[in-house]
Scaffold this motif. Structure first.
Motif, mmCIF file in Angstrom:
data_model
loop_
_atom_site.group_PDB
_atom_site.id
_atom_site.type_symbol
_atom_site.label_atom_id
_atom_site.label_comp_id
_atom_site.label_asym_id
_atom_site.label_seq_id
_atom_site.Cartn_x
_atom_site.Cartn_y
_atom_site.Cartn_z
ATOM 1 N N VAL A 1 0.852 -1.183 0.000
ATOM 2 C CA VAL A 1 0.000 0.000 0.000
ATOM 3 C C VAL A 1 0.891 1.237 0.000
ATOM 4 C CG1 VAL A 1 -1.684 1.356 1.315
ATOM 5 C CG2 VAL A 1 -1.920 -1.136 1.177
ATOM 6 N N TYR B 1 -1.727 -0.931 -3.952
ATOM 7 C CA TYR B 1 -2.925 -0.166 -3.613
ATOM 8 C C TYR B 1 -2.521 1.256 -3.259
ATOM 9 C CZ TYR B 1 -5.366 -4.652 -3.028
ATOM 10 O OH TYR B 1 -5.927 -5.887 -3.223
ATOM 11 N N ALA C 1 -4.045 -0.895 5.300
ATOM 12 C CA ALA C 1 -2.986 -1.803 4.868
ATOM 13 C C ALA C 1 -2.977 -3.062 5.719
ATOM 14 C CB ALA C 1 -1.636 -1.096 4.925
#
Length: 410
Positions: A325, A350, A365
């Protein structure tokens, strides 16, 4: 009003799709290594394609409708007929044999139960152009190898309809079809009743029940005593010899009929435990359909694997893809997007699209099981670096984006 999915259909969430794609790719790999090429046919076809093959009785089992041109259309209930239609339409002059595999969804209007759905998925294989035992043996061996690649082993039963049909040669084709369907259902009482109705000769009747009850090592010898030394016996014996060369364990079972008129010779089925009554995971055989669809008479051999049934019993736990993330602040969001795009070339990445604060991005996360977070802060950017945090150990280091990629990949 709360809308729900139609009865007999399913939604597959990401975790389940990882497993399904994993097994699907295993099957694809085996088929490709054996020299088969992937094909795809339309989701819907003219309804005659299926009624020609299976008769009007199939109408109660399929999804059919009239399109805006008033044409009768059906969602495909299986894939063999579309493949043969494609062959007749486009490939009849191609060098033989043709070797195909396919994976797609099919549709049948039937009562949903364990292992049976109205939308289901089938992985299949066809060899078109060969009537030799080598072709039949390869198809069976390939089916076993595919299941093995998915971690599934089953009981292989092999039969030959040519032997049974030889016994029924003096009975009309329409009666033969009914007999085969009753044999396929293992409906001995129904078979006896039907043989009474058509006044079948006692000698033939006795031989038929003995023949379809034959199993095991002496089955071929006993079948020869019942029907004589016909070509179907010789073909079947040659097939079994080749299955031995492939090192396959199998059981001769002359009671397999498959219940469909277009099968002509070898037939086989593979059964697995853990599926209740619907324990067949694979079935197929040799057939001739091309002439029925307007083409030249062409021998073919194929099978279908019930993919949904495989997924019920295979024990698979594929490694989840590593994900990271990218965490940013209000004043570094644009730079974070650029960095995330670089990372996506190497790993599943992400980035926040919810306008969350720093702490909440870290929490997200954790929620999705990210292995690392890449923190894009103003100070880090000024130094030409990012902060890489290992979510398991909590260790955090200052690295370049390239160094982050190498650490995450390892």
């Amino acid at each position: 009003m709360e809308l729900q999915k139609p009865r007999g259909t399913r939604d597959f969430l990401p975790e389940e799709m990882i497993k399904r794609r994993y097994i699907e790719n295993k099957l694809r790999k085996v088929a490709t290594h054996w020299g088969y090429g992937e094909i795809k046919t339309p989701t819907f076809e003219h309804i005659e394609l299926f009624t020609l093959k299976s008769g009007e009785g199939i109408l109660g089992e399929i999804y059919n409708f009239k399109d805006k041109g008033d044409r009768e259309i059906a969602l495909r209930p299986e894939l063999t007929a579309p493949v043969v239609r494609m062959y007749v339409e486009e490939l009849q002059r191609s060098p033989k044999p043709l070797k195909f595999f396919y994976f797609d969804n099919c549709f049948r209007y039937e009562r949903p139960q364990k292992g049976r759905f109205r939308e289901f998925f089938q992985f299949g294989v066809e060899i078109i152009g060969s009537a030799r035992p080598e072709s039949d043996a390869e198809v069976i061996a390939l089916a076993v190898e595919m299941l093995k690649s998915a971690g599934v082993s089953g009981d292989l039963h092999v039969g030959n309809l040519g032997i049974v049909r030889a016994l029924l040669k003096d009975i009309g084709p329409e009666h033969q079809g009914k007999i085969m369907r009753l044999v396929d259902k293992k409906d001995d009482l129904g078979l006896e009743k039907f043989l009474d109705e058509i006044n079948a000769p006692d000698d033939m009747r006795g031989k038929l029940f003995r023949l379809i009850g034959l199993h095991g090592e002496n089955a071929v010898h006993e079948a020869r005593e019942l029907v004589g030394d016909i070509d179907a016996i010789s073909q079947f014996k040659a097939l079994l010899d080749l299955l031995d060369v492939y090192g396959l364990e199998y059981q001769v079972d002359l009671g397999i009929a498959r219940g469909l008129d277009y099968y002509t010779g070898m037939v086989f089925e593979i059964y697995c435990e853990g599926l209740g009554a619907q324990n067949q995971v694979c079935g197929g055989g040799s057939y001739r359909l091309a002439a029925l669809f307007g083409g030249e008479d062409t021998p073919s051999t194929g099978y279908g694997i019930g993919f949904d049934r495989i997924m019920e019993i295979c024990e698979v736990n594929p490694q989840q893809p590593k994900r990271i993330v990218v965490v940013s602040f209000e004043d570094t969001r644009k730079e974070a997007i650029i960095i995330a795009n670089k990372l996506r070339e190497h790993v599943s990445t992400y980035i926040d699209v919810m306008g969350r604060k720093f702490k909440d991005q870290i929490s997200y996360a954790n929620t999705i099981g990210a292995s690392h977070v890449v923190i894009v802060g103003k100070n880090e950017l000024d130094a030409g670096k990012v902060a890489l945090k290992d979510m398991k150990t909590g260790e955090q280091v200052l690295v370049t984006v390239e160094e982050a990629v190498e650490r995450v990949k390892s």
